[in-house]
Design an enzyme around this catalytic site. Structure first.
Site, PDB file in Angstrom:
ATOM      1  N   LYS A 191       0.869  -1.148   0.063  1.00 17.83           N
ATOM      2  CA  LYS A 191      -0.045   0.088   0.066  1.00 17.83           C
ATOM      3  C   LYS A 191       0.857   1.238   0.048  1.00 17.83           C
ATOM      4  CE  LYS A 191      -1.716   2.629   3.041  1.00 17.83           C
ATOM      5  NZ  LYS A 191      -1.199   3.861   1.953  1.00 17.83           N
ATOM      6  N   GLU A 267       9.476   0.966  10.709  1.00 17.06           N
ATOM      7  CA  GLU A 267      10.499   2.228  10.593  1.00 17.06           C
ATOM      8  C   GLU A 267       9.829   3.694  10.845  1.00 17.06           C
ATOM      9  OE1 GLU A 267      13.726   1.854  10.293  1.00 17.06           O
ATOM     10  OE2 GLU A 267      13.747  -0.345   9.305  1.00 17.06           O
ATOM     11  N   CYS A 301      13.293  10.772   7.542  1.00 21.43           N
ATOM     12  CA  CYS A 301      13.394  10.431   8.839  1.00 21.43           C
ATOM     13  C   CYS A 301      14.693  10.474   9.506  1.00 21.43           C
ATOM     14  CB  CYS A 301      12.903   9.016   9.236  1.00 21.43           C
ATOM     15  SG  CYS A 301      13.407   7.886   8.135  1.00 21.43           S
ATOM     16  N   GLU A 398       9.575  16.192  15.002  1.00 19.77           N
ATOM     17  CA  GLU A 398      10.449  15.813  13.732  1.00 19.77           C
ATOM     18  C   GLU A 398      10.093  17.102  12.741  1.00 19.77           C
ATOM     19  OE1 GLU A 398       9.233  12.159  12.110  1.00 19.77           O
ATOM     20  OE2 GLU A 398      11.156  11.813  11.112  1.00 19.77           O
TER      21      GLU A 398
END
Ligand code: ADP
Length: 494
Positions: A191, A267, A301, A398
């Site tokens: 997906k 992750e 990331c 983040e």
């Protein structure tokens, strides 16, 4: 910094490529039109819709799992050498189609063409690496301590997998999961992110061309990720969930996976510290900072999130980095010389403005950038902030964008405390010429990965992954294939 005036009209080459990208769901080796309103994929540099594609329903998702389950036994029984050669063929085809994949990623995700090309190389390496690993899946055997039998340890494919990928690296995040799964003998439902599904569709076609049998790889892009994913994850035929994305979504998926005690790889987010000591080679540190911060427009990331710089070199570091940032060229990634593309959407732009405002309201100073330029597309100026105060949101969250936030420290212990003061633990960057200090930092900074005097660590041959709330499991390296294998022990009495 320069804003490159862009010709927003689509070139013939772009239109011709987009016309060749499949627009269906890929289930059981067939392209299906879908029954819902299509997904509209945008070019983030212009905000224009570039393609309309099929939009999976929860029923489509379950049918994709039907196909993966039906193909599972035959694929697991396919000789490792055959699986390896299919993956190798996929690697070769990707090199042949490199220019198309690079342009497609620039169109749907916005990264400059040179970086998109870099991603084709990086993403392709997972195909080559795992084609090589497919024939090296091994176990061990030995006499039991009692001397009454032989213990055999072997590895089996875990079974049908569900792979959820993010939008920031449309090719590499797909190959990093699909290649080890196929090498291990697993079938998959993929997906892709609804913002950048085209690369995965184009890649599914490439895999079919490389000889991947029907049903081994299925793709269900959807505008309703949660509704389509939940029944797949709840289905007892699924054996593995691998996800790359945000920590909140990862937590929710882990809770769902708990119901069936699914194997998972996660992750998740990062909040990478980038520590510069007073004995660092500042040229290298500045070069590393530009890469760790502005690659992918800061949307990685692994992007450096917090620059923790020794107080005696902080002004000089900030001055040099600002000079480089001001030389960046913002624009549509297809234009020559552009080094900073757009962010993925308007929410991302709004989030950059909010982070800068918060930091400034607490005492930070903007050395360059700081706002969104006028005009079309989701751009935000590359920004340097100094005097960032410890309570600022930008140090906790983040960033996922082109803002370089600098704080200072005086002792090594302070640097370690600052580096570790986050719930994340994906990657850390340390710049020092003192090897013993570098080694201490490697030991003390709590992350799954470290870059010592470098701003880029990703490599298909290395285990990528984090500790703490950055995730579970590793992708790539010798470890990557084990995420898709389960260990079986057999006792054979003497
Ligand atoms: P990002 O902030 O990078 O968009 P997300 O975690 O929102 O990160 O998205 C990463 C991937 O997870 C995308 O493919 C997205 O469609 C998918 N996703 C988001 N929410 C869910 C959910 N509740 N269930 C399953 N997949 C989800």
């Amino acid at each position: 910094m320069t804003i490159v005036e862009t010709d927003t009209a689509q070139s013939t080459r772009e239109s011709e490529l987009l016309a060749r990208i499949p627009d269906g769901l890929f289930i059981g080796g067939r392209w299906e039109a879908g029954t819902r309103d299509p997904i509209e994929v945008q070019d983030p540099a212009t905000g224009r819709v570039i393609k309309r594609i099929a939009n999976a329903t929860p029923e489509d998702g379950v049918r994709a799992l039907d196909a993966a389950a039906a193909a599972a036994d035959a694929w697991a029984a396919t000789a490792p050498r055959v699986r390896a050669e299919i993956l190798r063929r996929a690697f070769d085809l990707l090199q042949e189609r490199r220019d198309d994949f690079a342009l497609l990623m620039t169109l749907e995700m916005g990264k400059p063409l040179a970086e998109a090309n870099g991603e084709v190389t990086y993403g392709g390496e997972f195909l080559r690496w795992f084609s090589e690993e497919a024939v090296r899946i091994s176990g061990r055997f030995g006499q039991n301590p009692e001397g009454t039998g032989t213990m055999v340890v072997s590895q089996r494919p875990v079974g049908p997998c569900y792979l959820i990928t993010p939008w920031n690296f449309p090719l590499a995040m797909a190959t990093r999961k699909i290649a080890p799964a196929l090498a291990a003998g697993c079938t998959v439902v993929v997906k892709p992110a609804e913002l950048t599904p085209l690369t995965t569709l184009f890649f599914a076609q490439l895999l079919a061309d490389a000889g991947v049998p029907d049903g081994v790889v299925n793709v269900v892009q959807t505008s309703t990720a949660r509704e389509v994913s939940a029944p797949i994850i709840a289905d007892p035929r699924l054996r593995k969930l691998s996800f790359t994305g945000s920590t909140p979504v990862g937590r929710s998926l882990l809770a769902q996976a708990g119901q069936n005690v699914l194997r998972t790889s996660m992750e998740l987010g990062g909040n990478a510290p980038f520590v510069v000591f007073d004995d660092a080679d500042l040229d290298k540190a500045v070069e590393g900072a530009m890469l760790a911060k502005f690659r992918n427009i800061g949307q990685a990331c692994t992007a450096a999130n917090r620059f923790i710089v020794h107080e005696s070199v902080a002004d000089e570091f900030a001055r040099r980095v600002t000079e480089k940032v001001e030389a960046l060229r913002i624009g549509r990634g297809t234009d020559d010389g552009v080094t900073i593309g757009p962010l993925i959407d308007d929410r991302a732009v709004a989030s950059m403005s909010t982070l800068v405002e918060d930091a400034v309201s607490r005492g930070a100073r903007v050395l360059t950038g700081g706002s969104a330029p006028e005009g079309d597309g989701y751009f935000f100026e590359p920004t340097v902030l100094v005097d960032v105060q410890p309570d600022s949101d930008i140090l906790r969250e983040e960033i996922f964008g082109p803002i370089l936030a600098i704080t200072t420290f005086s002792t090594e212990d302070e640097a370690v405390t600052a580096a570790n003061s986050t719930e994340y633990g994906l990657v850390g960057y340390v710049f020092t010429q003192d090897l013993a200090r570098g080694q201490r930092m490697i030991d003390r900074v709590d992350t799954g990965m470290m870059g010592l005097n470098t701003g880029l660590v990703s490599n298909a041959a290395a285990p990528f992954g984090g500790v703490k709330q950055s995730g579970l499991g590793r992708e790539g390296g010798l470890e990557g294939i084990h995420e898709y294998l389960s260990t079986k022990y057999t006792l054979i009495p003497a």
